[in-house]
Structures are given as structure tokens and as C-alpha cells.
Design an enzyme around this catalytic site. Structure first.
Site, mmCIF file in Angstrom:
data_model
loop_
_atom_site.group_PDB
_atom_site.id
_atom_site.type_symbol
_atom_site.label_atom_id
_atom_site.label_comp_id
_atom_site.label_asym_id
_atom_site.label_seq_id
_atom_site.Cartn_x
_atom_site.Cartn_y
_atom_site.Cartn_z
ATOM 1 N N GLN A 113 -28.776 -19.851 -24.277
ATOM 2 C CA GLN A 113 -28.716 -18.405 -24.025
ATOM 3 C C GLN A 113 -30.018 -17.675 -24.349
ATOM 4 O O GLN A 113 -30.448 -16.809 -23.591
ATOM 5 C CB GLN A 113 -27.568 -17.814 -24.855
ATOM 6 C CG GLN A 113 -27.356 -16.341 -24.672
ATOM 7 C CD GLN A 113 -26.255 -15.811 -25.579
ATOM 8 O OE1 GLN A 113 -25.620 -16.574 -26.323
ATOM 9 N NE2 GLN A 113 -26.015 -14.523 -25.528
ATOM 10 N N ASP A 129 -29.726 -16.787 -19.571
ATOM 11 C CA ASP A 129 -28.757 -15.790 -20.028
ATOM 12 C C ASP A 129 -27.919 -15.406 -18.818
ATOM 13 O O ASP A 129 -28.421 -14.796 -17.868
ATOM 14 C CB ASP A 129 -29.511 -14.578 -20.587
ATOM 15 C CG ASP A 129 -28.562 -13.493 -21.075
ATOM 16 O OD1 ASP A 129 -27.374 -13.496 -20.664
ATOM 17 O OD2 ASP A 129 -29.003 -12.635 -21.862
ATOM 18 N N VAL A 130 -26.625 -15.745 -18.845
ATOM 19 C CA VAL A 130 -25.818 -15.563 -17.630
ATOM 20 C C VAL A 130 -25.467 -14.104 -17.351
ATOM 21 O O VAL A 130 -24.881 -13.801 -16.311
ATOM 22 C CB VAL A 130 -24.520 -16.417 -17.656
ATOM 23 C CG1 VAL A 130 -24.844 -17.892 -17.660
ATOM 24 C CG2 VAL A 130 -23.608 -16.021 -18.808
ATOM 25 N N TYR A 186 -6.449 -12.541 -29.134
ATOM 26 C CA TYR A 186 -7.260 -13.015 -27.995
ATOM 27 C C TYR A 186 -7.549 -11.896 -26.988
ATOM 28 O O TYR A 186 -8.577 -11.884 -26.312
ATOM 29 C CB TYR A 186 -6.566 -14.213 -27.327
ATOM 30 C CG TYR A 186 -7.524 -15.146 -26.636
ATOM 31 C CD1 TYR A 186 -8.543 -15.789 -27.336
ATOM 32 C CD2 TYR A 186 -7.428 -15.384 -25.272
ATOM 33 C CE1 TYR A 186 -9.424 -16.642 -26.707
ATOM 34 C CE2 TYR A 186 -8.309 -16.245 -24.631
ATOM 35 C CZ TYR A 186 -9.301 -16.865 -25.349
ATOM 36 O OH TYR A 186 -10.180 -17.703 -24.714
ATOM 37 N N LYS A 195 -10.174 -14.611 -19.237
ATOM 38 C CA LYS A 195 -9.858 -16.008 -18.853
ATOM 39 C C LYS A 195 -8.932 -16.035 -17.630
ATOM 40 O O LYS A 195 -9.035 -16.949 -16.804
ATOM 41 C CB LYS A 195 -9.221 -16.763 -20.023
ATOM 42 C CG LYS A 195 -10.168 -17.046 -21.177
ATOM 43 C CD LYS A 195 -11.351 -17.890 -20.775
ATOM 44 C CE LYS A 195 -12.151 -18.401 -21.957
ATOM 45 N NZ LYS A 195 -13.464 -18.945 -21.541
#
Ligand code: NAD
Length: 253
Positions: A40, A62-63, A155, A162
Site C-alpha cells: 500500500q 494504493d488501490v 462488522y 463485502k
């Protein structure tokens, strides 16, 4: 002879030796794959360099930036040629949003989690396709978690990301099939990694997850890595757009 002999695979998301990406890289290397790592930022590079003693195979990416993805993939193509697969093992959400109620999710925090954890798979696939980086056949594997389907304590915004990631897998699989690229996800059981320590009550999550496995033993990095090796290999050419559980049965119970 390994099932990944002659294959070159990009592994995105190694932070340290506990990272799922590291488990995937290790098991794929045992099967003969040559691994190219992306990290990253400079801070991550320091820690990855302790594991991979070869600067040539470490590329910054770095996406959250299309430019960074493009620069990284251009470098990979010029240094190594076309590749046979990409492992995307990347997610991020703000710690304060991985706690308590989802009602405290902010607009910015929601967008950030989606961008880094779900959109990035599309961005990576698109860039690889545009640069003609992937061989035919090739395989893309991402990492997801059961919190996409069930409301797991803490979460929250990551569960929503997700769910989007898993939908991305299906749509990408549909649209990349014609180029010989398969796209799948591994839904891994909970493991103690850097990312998990950001989730409020993670110790309890890890304890309960372990108790809910069929044999009271948590899934291992090797088991997840072996499933990744299978999905990268030509042994899984019939598996397309799927979410494969590697969680020792937690999702059953
Ligand atoms: P980890 O902290 O070791 O890895 C997360 C990685 O994401 C790190 O390497 C980090 O540098 C990278 N990352 C974050 N933002 C990035 C960005 N903008 N650009 C590039 N890289 C970025 O944790 P992990 O648990 O190995 O996570 C890997 C994947 O596995 C994640 O998608 C995670 O959600 C998923 N997963 C984890 C578990 C678990 O219990 N640990 C279970 C199922 C799925």
C-alpha cells in the site's frame, strides 16, 4: 510438479506474516508460482520487505488511486510481462465505524469502506484488462467474509462493503469470461490479522468463530492459501463467479 508451475501471480495486500495475502502467496509459491507483491505505502513496504527479500518483486500500489494502480500494473507488465492471476486481499474502514451500531456510520466512512474494500476490485480488474496484463486463461481471487450475509457484531459498514464486493465478483465474472478471466472470492473464517484488530470486540468474534467451527479449530492461513492456489490453477476452470467458504464450517452453524 506444482499446480501453478510457470504461473506469475500478483498478490495485493500483504501487511505482515499474519496477512491472508501472505498465506496465499506462500501456498501458491509452494505450487510453483512466481509471486509479484504490491504494497500500500512506504510504511507497509518496510514490513513486507522483512518477508520478501527482493525489491524487484515489490511494487507500490494504493488501490484508492487509479493512477497508482495504473503505474504499478504498467511496471509489472514491463518488468515481468503478462500475468496469470491477481489476488486481491485488501479492505479498509475507519475503526470508529467498526463498533456498536451501524447507525453511527457516516457518509464519508461508508464511501471510504466501499471504495477501498469493494470498488477497488473493479478498478484493479479494469486496469489489468485495459493494459492487457492478464493472460488467457487467468484468475482473479478476492477475500470476503460472512459478515456480508449476516449482521455480525462490530462488522457493520464492512459487512455492507463485502456484500458489494461479492456482487462485484459475480458481475466481473460475467463480463471477463470472454477474455478467459475467471473471478471468484474466498469467504475466509475469522483470523487474527492487522485488519481484524480494527473491529470492535474482535477477541470475542475470534473466540466465537473458533467455537463454531466443526472441529473447534480455527481455519489456518495455509488452508486459505491452498484454496487460493486451487482457484488460481487450471484445476478450477469450472468455478466462475463463486464465493467459496474456507471457514471450517462456521457459516453452517
Ligand atoms: P491485513 O491487515 O493483513 O491485510 C489488509 C491489507 O489491506 C493490508 O496489507 C493493507 O495494506 C491493505 N490495504 C488497505 N488499504 C489499502 C489501499 N488503499 N491500497 C492498497 N492496500 C490497502 O488483514 P487480512 O485479514 O489479511 O485482510 C485481507 C483481506 O481478507 C481483507 O479483504 C479482509 O477483509 C479479508 N478477510 C479477513 C478475514 C479475517 O478474519 N482476518 C476474514 C475474511 C476475510
Amino acid at each position: 510438479m506444482g499446480i501453478l508451475d510457470q504461473k506469475k501471480i500478483i498478490v495485493m495486500g500483504v501487511a505482515n506474516r499474519r496477512s491472508i495475502a501472505w498465506g496465499c502467496a506462500q501456498e501458491m509459491a509452494k505450487q510453483g508460482a512466481k509471486i509479484i507483491y504490491t504494497y500500500q505505502n512506504e510504511r507497509m513496504k518496510k514490513s513486507v520487505s522483512r518477508l520478501v527479500n527482493d525489491d524487484d518483486h515489490l511494487i507500490e500500489c494504493d488501490v484508492s488511486s487509479d493512477d497508482s494502480i495504473s503505474t504499478a500494473f504498467q511496471k509489472i507488465k514491463s518488468d515481468f510481462g503478462k500475468v496469470d492471476g491477481i489476488v486481491h486481499a485488501i479492505a479498509f474502514a475507519k475503526k470508529e465505524e467498526l463498533n456498536g451500531s451501524i447507525l453511527s456510520t457516516t457518509r464519508a466512512g461508508y464511501a471510504l469502506a466501499q471504495d477501498v474494500s469493494a470498488y477497488s476490485l473493479l478498478a484493479v480488474a479494469k486496469c489489468a484488462h485495459d493494459l492487457d496484463l492478464l493472460n488467457d486463461p487467468a484468475s482473479i481471487v478476492t477475500l470476503t467474509y460472512f459478515g456480508s450475509e449476516r449482521a455480525i457484531p462490530g462488522y457493520n459498514v464492512m459487512g455492507v462493503a463485502k456484500a458489494a464486493l461479492e456482487a462485484n465478483v459475480r458481475y466481473l465474472a460475467r463480463d471477463m469470461g470472454e477474455y478467459g478471466v475467471r473471478v471468484n472470492a474466498i469467504s475466509a473464517g475469522a483470523m487474527k490479522t492487522l485488519a481484524v484488530t480494527g473491529i470492535g470486540g474482535h477477541s470475542n468474534l475470534l473466540k466465537i468463530s473458533k467455537e463454531r467451527t466443526v472441529d473447534n479449530q480455527s481455519v489456518t492461513l495455509e488452508e486459505i492459501g491452498d484454496a487460493c492456489a486451487f482457484l488460481m490453477s487450471n484445476l478450477s476452470t469450472g468455478v466462475v463467479g463463486d464465493i467459496i467458504y474456507v471457514d471450517k464450517g462456521v457459516h453452517l452453524i
